[in-house]
Design a protein around this motif. Sequence first.
Motif, short mmCIF file in Angstrom:
data_model
loop_
_atom_site.label_atom_id
_atom_site.label_comp_id
_atom_site.label_asym_id
_atom_site.label_seq_id
_atom_site.Cartn_x
_atom_site.Cartn_y
_atom_site.Cartn_z
N SER A 1 -32.88 -53.87 -7.63
CA SER A 1 -31.77 -53.33 -9.17
C SER A 1 -31.79 -52.52 -10.32
O SER A 1 -31.65 -51.58 -10.32
N LEU B 1 -22.40 -57.81 -4.74
CA LEU B 1 -22.81 -56.94 -4.02
C LEU B 1 -21.99 -57.56 -2.12
O LEU B 1 -21.61 -56.09 -1.57
N ALA C 1 -29.09 -50.43 -4.33
CA ALA C 1 -27.75 -51.93 -3.89
C ALA C 1 -28.19 -52.40 -2.52
O ALA C 1 -27.70 -53.44 -2.27
N MET D 1 -29.61 -56.39 -2.14
CA MET D 1 -28.46 -57.15 -1.35
C MET D 1 -28.66 -57.84 -0.28
O MET D 1 -29.41 -59.02 -0.04
#
Length: 183
Positions: free
Chosen positions: A21, A62, A26, A30
């Motif tokens: 992060s 996400l 992303a 995730m």
Amino acid sequence: SCSDDNVDKINGYLCAAHIASLKKDAPREMEALLNALQVASQDSPAYSDKIPVSAYVQCSKLLIDSGKYQEALAVSLTGSTVHTSSALLLQMGIAALRMGMVDDAEKALQESNVLDNRNGRTWAYHTLVCISAGPRRAEESVSALHQSLRLGVTSPVLLRELATAFMGVDKLQTAEELIRRCI
């Protein structure tokens, strides 16, 4: 012991998610969050409480951003069995709305609002639910929109979605005001 190994794995994945992060990665964030959730749920639900509510919320966000609404709904549901959270219920409502499950979305958003009626995003998504219900809830949609704006919703993406929804029901002046807020 085995439980310590699982807790270590969960913490490792949560740490990897945090690093991803910070790097604004992303997909990796995730993946790490999903791995932490998988480890937490594989042997026994006793490990689910080792995952903080923020991780469930972020994972859901996400997944929604990736168009994986079913998975987002599942993560939110799992998280809500462990944590009572307005943010989780909001994510659940968004995922359900995206899948066309308007009644489920409304229930989740109402519960979210009961826990925190000062969340403008919850009111914004409630607005979308009301619009999707048709003319019988037009007045309620406008009231929910005003509450959302009063509470400071400024996300251009969400404001555009609201504007598009209001255009779809021929509330052009409201749509125009929303577009102006985006700019």
